[in-house]
Every structure is written in C-alpha cells, then in structure tokens.
Design an enzyme around this catalytic site. Sequence first.
Site, PDB file in Angstrom:
ATOM      1  CB  THR A  32      -0.950  -0.133   1.147  1.00 62.21           C
ATOM      2  OG1 THR A  32      -1.961  -1.055   1.146  1.00 62.21           O
ATOM      3  CG2 THR A  32      -1.892   1.370   1.447  1.00 62.21           C
ATOM      4  CE1 TYR A  46      -5.821   0.843   0.050  1.00 63.52           C
ATOM      5  CE2 TYR A  46      -4.202  -0.187  -1.060  1.00 63.52           C
ATOM      6  CZ  TYR A  46      -4.706  -0.117   0.187  1.00 63.52           C
ATOM      7  OH  TYR A  46      -4.237  -1.110   1.190  1.00 63.52           O
ATOM      8  CB  SER A  79       3.155  -7.946   1.499  1.00 57.53           C
ATOM      9  OG  SER A  79       2.225  -7.831   2.618  1.00 57.53           O
ATOM     10  CB  THR A 112       0.183  -3.534   6.198  1.00 54.09           C
ATOM     11  OG1 THR A 112      -0.886  -3.670   5.347  1.00 54.09           O
ATOM     12  CG2 THR A 112       1.075  -2.165   6.012  1.00 54.09           C
ATOM     13  CG  ASP A 113      -2.233  -7.784   3.680  1.00 49.02           C
ATOM     14  OD1 ASP A 113      -3.052  -8.302   2.761  1.00 49.02           O
ATOM     15  OD2 ASP A 113      -2.589  -6.941   4.210  1.00 49.02           O
ATOM     16  CE  LYS A 185      -3.168  -4.761   7.828  1.00 49.20           C
ATOM     17  NZ  LYS A 185      -3.106  -5.016   6.321  1.00 49.20           N
ATOM     18  CD  GLU A 306      -6.425 -26.429  27.236  1.00 48.27           C
ATOM     19  OE1 GLU A 306      -6.695 -25.806  27.809  1.00 48.27           O
ATOM     20  OE2 GLU A 306      -7.047 -27.645  26.765  1.00 48.27           O
TER      21      GLU A 306
HETATM   22  N1  DAS Z   1      -2.485  -5.998  -0.206  1.00 43.79           N
HETATM   23  C1  DAS Z   1      -1.573  -5.370   1.103  1.00 43.79           C
HETATM   24  C2  DAS Z   1      -0.276  -5.687   0.954  1.00 43.79           C
HETATM   25  O1  DAS Z   1       0.343  -5.470   0.049  1.00 43.79           O
HETATM   26  C3  DAS Z   1      -1.673  -3.937   1.115  1.00 43.79           C
HETATM   27  C4  DAS Z   1      -0.980  -3.177   2.010  1.00 43.79           C
HETATM   28  O2  DAS Z   1      -1.629  -2.910   3.159  1.00 43.79           O
HETATM   29  O3  DAS Z   1       0.239  -2.839   2.241  1.00 43.79           O
HETATM   30  O4  DAS Z   1       0.249  -6.215   2.173  1.00 43.79           O
END
Ligand code: DAS
Length: 349
Positions: A32, A46, A79, A112-113, A185, A306
């Site tokens: 992103t 986006y 990602s 970020t994923d 995240k 467990e």
């Molecule tokens: N699809 C997500 C990624 O590329 C977009 C982001 O949040 O960066 O990890």
Amino acid sequence: MKKPLILAALLWSSVVLADGKPNVVILATGGTIAGAGAGVANSATYQAAKVPVDKLIAGVPEIRNVAEVRGEQVFQIASESFTNEHLLTLGKRVAALARQPDVDGIVITHGTDTLEETAYFLNLVLKTDKPVVVVGSMRPGTAMSADGMLNLYNAVAVAAAADARGKGVLVTMNDEIHTGRDVSKSVNIKTDAFRSPWGPLGMIVEGKAYWFRAPAKRHTTGTEFDIDTLDRLAPVDIAYGYGNASPTAYKAFAEGGARALIHAGTGNGSVSGAVVPTLQALRDKGVQIIRASRVTGGGFVLRNAEQPDDKYDWVVAHDLNPQKARILAAVALTRTQDTRELQRMFMEY
Ligand code: DAS
C-alpha cells in the site's frame, strides 16, 4: 557490477563522505505504501504496488535532511503474495548491502499484510547490527491523511540513527518503533494497525528515536541462522482450530509436503479431540506438530498444559503467533529435525 552502477555508487559515496550524513538504502517491494487509489476519499479502495521507489523517495524530500538515500526496486507486489523465495531473495540483498562499508542502514518498504513475517524472518537470519527497518502504510499516498510519507520518513530516520544499531530488525509504523519479532498487524483498516503484545521498543517523533525497551530474544548477529547459508526454507503450513474442526486440512497439508504443521489452536493452543489422532499419526510419519494459539495479543502456549506435548513429541510456539511460528519453523527445519532442539529455538527466538 555494471560500470554505470560503479560510477553511481562512487558518486553516491563521495557525496556522502563530503556531506557526512548516514547512507540509507531503501529497498522497495510494493504494498500500500506504493499504492494508488482513484480519489482522495479512497483510503481503503486502491491498487497496491503501483508507485516506483524513486517516486516514493521524491514524495518525501525531507528524507534527505536525515540521510543520503538511494532506492532499489526489489519487487513490486502486494505482500499477501510473498513466497519463501521472495523472503530469501530479499534477505540476501539486504545482507549484501549490510556488508558494504558505505551503507549505514537499510529500509524495506513492504505491504502490511505479511510485513510482520518478513520482519521476523530477517530478524532471524541477518548477520548485521546495522539498522534494518521495515515499513508500510495503511493508506495509499493518494488518500487524505495518507500515512506512508511520515512512516517512510520515520523509517529512514531510524535506519540512520546510531542508537538503532544492534536492536535487530525494526518496524516503524504510526510513530512507533517495534521489534520485528513481536509486532503484528492487529487491525486491518486503520493507521493504528501494528501492535506488539509486549509493547513497542520506542517512538520516533520529528525524526528522533526515543527508546524505552530493548529486544529480549536472540536476533541477527546473536542467532544460529544465516541467510548466506540458506537456499530454501522448509514447507510449513498453518491450520486453524475452531468448533466442529476436522482433520482434513492437516492431512492435505501433509500430503502436500509440509514438514511441520502449525496448529493455530483455540485458547492455550487447544486441539479438538477430532483432530488429535491425526496429528499423532502425522507426527509418527515425521511431520513436526507445533501448537500455537489463534488468541494473540499477549500470553503464550504453555507446554504440556492443554496437550501432553512430551508424550506426543510435539512443540509449542510459546508466544509466537501462528504466522510467525511458521517463519521460525521454516528456518529451524533447515538445521534440525530434533523436537527438543526445535523447542529450544521456539523458547529462544
Ligand atoms: N495488500 C496489502 C499488502 O500488500 C496492502 C498493504 O496494506 O500494504 O500487504
């Protein structure tokens, strides 16, 4: 190295020597932070991985007040599509740059994923104490109150900071500095998205890092893993625990070649009675069984609580979330098949 590249590197290093600012290399992978939306109101709709690294750098001219920077476009992908091969390619590029005397710090722009997985992987395998900072953004640069510009500025400032050395791979998001080991995240649609269950290491404000904690686990130069000796990662898969769970996924992953299965269990890594016999049978066939928890945000899976892990010859992921447990298992299995050794690694890393 091609001649123009040599000339560019010589020019870059001469400028730096004259100027005295730290040298920071920005490796762009997509996400992103390189995204673009149709309009300023599109903060969540986006296309990721569109803007090239030089445009990212040009979009934050203030970066040049804190460091001499140059960019490389390593990938241009979202990602969620990262593979083990992407991790190895990126890790080897970072390691090569870190060996260069004219590189003081490295920033990786990343979706970020799976940012947390890449950051943890690098924390395990890089043999450098130079700052390596992974950064992303929750909004594309085309949106109102986009967070990428400040996140990138902060990442470069941390990568240029002498007191960021020796702290392992770091993640800067939303003014906070996190260790790549702990951060994940935790919210999927706002800028305050990245959390560490044990808290951030510090904050970055107006280009200055303020530290309040130090990493507690082995990292970078303190680990037994080395990116330069890795040419593959072990195939490891994750299956979720939930009510009415069945053993189907675990069997399918094992048939697909998984060398270890991460069980993202309910509660303290609990395993449904409908699944236990399959995991025992898979263990008998040589597949490692690692109990993690789908409950994240603090706490850890207690060995032999467990499930009788000693008796079943299983491993517990301690406080690592399932996706980070996969990273450690994928690296660890390139060095050992021994359950006790694997458990040691899950306690130390
Ligand atoms: N699809 C997500 C990624 O590329 C977009 C982001 O949040 O960066 O990890």
